[in-house]
Write a protein that holds these residues in place. Structure first.
Motif, short mmCIF file in Angstrom:
data_model
loop_
_atom_site.label_atom_id
_atom_site.label_comp_id
_atom_site.label_asym_id
_atom_site.label_seq_id
_atom_site.Cartn_x
_atom_site.Cartn_y
_atom_site.Cartn_z
N LYS A 77 5.23 -1.59 -10.04
CA LYS A 77 4.12 -1.84 -10.97
C LYS A 77 3.24 -2.93 -10.36
O LYS A 77 3.74 -3.97 -9.95
CB LYS A 77 4.63 -2.30 -12.32
N TYR A 78 1.94 -2.66 -10.30
CA TYR A 78 1.01 -3.65 -9.77
C TYR A 78 0.54 -4.57 -10.89
O TYR A 78 0.23 -4.11 -11.98
CB TYR A 78 -0.22 -2.97 -9.14
N MET A 79 0.49 -5.88 -10.61
CA MET A 79 -0.09 -6.84 -11.54
C MET A 79 -1.61 -6.60 -11.57
O MET A 79 -2.16 -5.95 -10.68
CB MET A 79 0.19 -8.28 -11.09
N ALA A 80 -2.30 -7.13 -12.57
CA ALA A 80 -3.74 -6.90 -12.73
C ALA A 80 -4.53 -7.36 -11.50
O ALA A 80 -5.42 -6.66 -11.03
CB ALA A 80 -4.26 -7.60 -13.98
N ASP A 81 -4.18 -8.52 -10.95
CA ASP A 81 -4.92 -9.02 -9.78
C ASP A 81 -4.65 -8.17 -8.54
O ASP A 81 -5.53 -7.95 -7.72
CB ASP A 81 -4.60 -10.50 -9.51
N ASN A 104 3.44 -0.78 -19.15
CA ASN A 104 2.68 -0.47 -20.35
C ASN A 104 1.60 0.55 -20.05
O ASN A 104 1.27 0.80 -18.89
CB ASN A 104 2.01 -1.75 -20.90
N THR A 105 1.03 1.12 -21.10
CA THR A 105 -0.07 2.07 -20.96
C THR A 105 -1.25 1.38 -20.28
O THR A 105 -1.60 0.26 -20.62
CB THR A 105 -0.50 2.58 -22.35
N GLY A 106 -1.85 2.05 -19.29
CA GLY A 106 -2.99 1.50 -18.57
C GLY A 106 -2.63 0.79 -17.29
O GLY A 106 -3.50 0.47 -16.49
N ASP A 107 -1.34 0.52 -17.07
CA ASP A 107 -0.92 -0.17 -15.85
C ASP A 107 -1.10 0.72 -14.63
O ASP A 107 -0.98 1.95 -14.71
CB ASP A 107 0.56 -0.58 -15.93
N ILE A 108 -1.36 0.10 -13.49
CA ILE A 108 -1.43 0.81 -12.21
C ILE A 108 -0.05 0.73 -11.57
O ILE A 108 0.52 -0.37 -11.46
CB ILE A 108 -2.49 0.18 -11.28
N PHE A 128 0.85 -1.20 0.00
CA PHE A 128 0.00 0.00 0.00
C PHE A 128 0.88 1.24 0.00
O PHE A 128 2.05 1.20 0.38
CB PHE A 128 -0.92 0.01 1.22
N LYS A 129 0.27 2.39 -0.39
CA LYS A 129 1.04 3.64 -0.43
C LYS A 129 1.30 4.16 0.98
O LYS A 129 0.54 3.92 1.91
CB LYS A 129 0.32 4.70 -1.26
N GLU A 130 2.40 4.86 1.10
CA GLU A 130 2.77 5.50 2.36
C GLU A 130 2.84 7.00 2.11
O GLU A 130 2.51 7.47 1.04
CB GLU A 130 4.13 4.96 2.84
N ASP A 131 3.31 7.75 3.11
CA ASP A 131 3.48 9.20 2.93
C ASP A 131 4.49 9.45 1.82
O ASP A 131 5.53 8.80 1.76
CB ASP A 131 3.96 9.85 4.22
N GLY A 132 4.20 10.42 0.97
CA GLY A 132 5.11 10.76 -0.12
C GLY A 132 4.98 9.82 -1.31
O GLY A 132 5.80 9.86 -2.22
N GLN A 133 3.95 8.97 -1.31
CA GLN A 133 3.71 8.07 -2.42
C GLN A 133 2.28 8.23 -2.91
O GLN A 133 1.42 8.71 -2.17
CB GLN A 133 3.95 6.61 -2.01
N GLU A 134 2.03 7.85 -4.15
CA GLU A 134 0.69 7.97 -4.73
C GLU A 134 0.48 6.89 -5.78
O GLU A 134 1.43 6.47 -6.44
CB GLU A 134 0.54 9.36 -5.38
N TYR A 135 -0.78 6.44 -5.91
CA TYR A 135 -1.13 5.50 -6.97
C TYR A 135 -1.36 6.30 -8.25
O TYR A 135 -1.82 7.43 -8.21
CB TYR A 135 -2.41 4.74 -6.63
N ALA A 136 -1.06 5.67 -9.39
CA ALA A 136 -1.28 6.35 -10.67
C ALA A 136 -1.54 5.31 -11.75
O ALA A 136 -1.20 4.14 -11.60
CB ALA A 136 -0.06 7.19 -11.05
N GLN A 137 -2.16 5.78 -12.85
CA GLN A 137 -2.37 4.93 -14.02
C GLN A 137 -1.56 5.52 -15.16
O GLN A 137 -1.57 6.73 -15.41
CB GLN A 137 -3.85 4.88 -14.38
N VAL A 138 -0.83 4.66 -15.86
CA VAL A 138 0.04 5.10 -16.95
C VAL A 138 -0.81 5.57 -18.12
O VAL A 138 -1.66 4.83 -18.62
CB VAL A 138 0.99 3.96 -17.38
N GLU A 143 4.14 9.19 -18.80
CA GLU A 143 3.20 10.17 -18.27
C GLU A 143 2.11 9.39 -17.55
O GLU A 143 1.57 8.43 -18.11
CB GLU A 143 2.60 11.00 -19.41
N ALA A 144 1.82 9.77 -16.31
CA ALA A 144 0.83 9.05 -15.51
C ALA A 144 -0.16 10.01 -14.89
O ALA A 144 0.18 11.14 -14.55
CB ALA A 144 1.54 8.24 -14.43
N TYR A 145 -1.40 9.50 -14.74
CA TYR A 145 -2.46 10.27 -14.09
C TYR A 145 -2.60 9.75 -12.67
O TYR A 145 -2.98 8.61 -12.45
CB TYR A 145 -3.78 10.13 -14.86
#
Length: 124
Positions: A77-81, A55-59, A11-21, A31-33
């Motif tokens: 990089k998180y796997m799909a599951d 790849n594009t679309g990865d979390i 899981f994310k901690e302080d100073g980290q963020e989830y994003a989608q490529v 470039e990630a959102y």
């Protein structure tokens, strides 16, 4: 291969963020959102380069920079599951679509889809 076995969900901690490529820029950059609504230019860290393909679309999990808010570093990089698990835990918002990249690879079993049939060339 080590990546096939289940690994602990991080899981994310302080100073980290989830994003989608959003798109790959080349030279280890993308470039990630981010989940916080900011579009960031990201750098894939050296430990991941040529070992983990993004790849594009990865979390991904980003390490944010204190001195540059518009830039970040890809930590994981998180796997799909794993991404689906994050969504179930409420870490990812519902508007993020988790691409089913593992399923896309197995779909084309026949391999016929890209073949061109030239049988009727004589009729031209």
């Amino acid at each position: 291969n080590d990546s096939e076995e289940k690994r602990e969900l991080i899981f994310k901690e302080d100073g980290q963020e989830y994003a989608q490529v959003l798109r790959m820029l080349g030279n280890g950059r993308l470039e990630a959102y981010c989940i916080d609504g900011v579009k960031r230019l990201c750098h894939i860290r050296g430990k991941m380069r040529k070992k983990v393909w993004v790849n594009t679309g990865d979390i991904v999990l980003l390490g944010l920079r204190e001195y540059q808010d518009e830039k970040a570093d890809v930590i994981l990089k998180y796997m799909a599951d794993e991404a689906r698990s994050l969504k179930q835990y409420g870490e990812l918002p519902d508007n993020i679509r988790v691409n089913d990249t593992d399923a896309l690879i197995d779909d084309d079993v026949d391999g016929d889809e890209d073949l061109v049939d030239f049988e009727d060339v004589d009729d031209i």
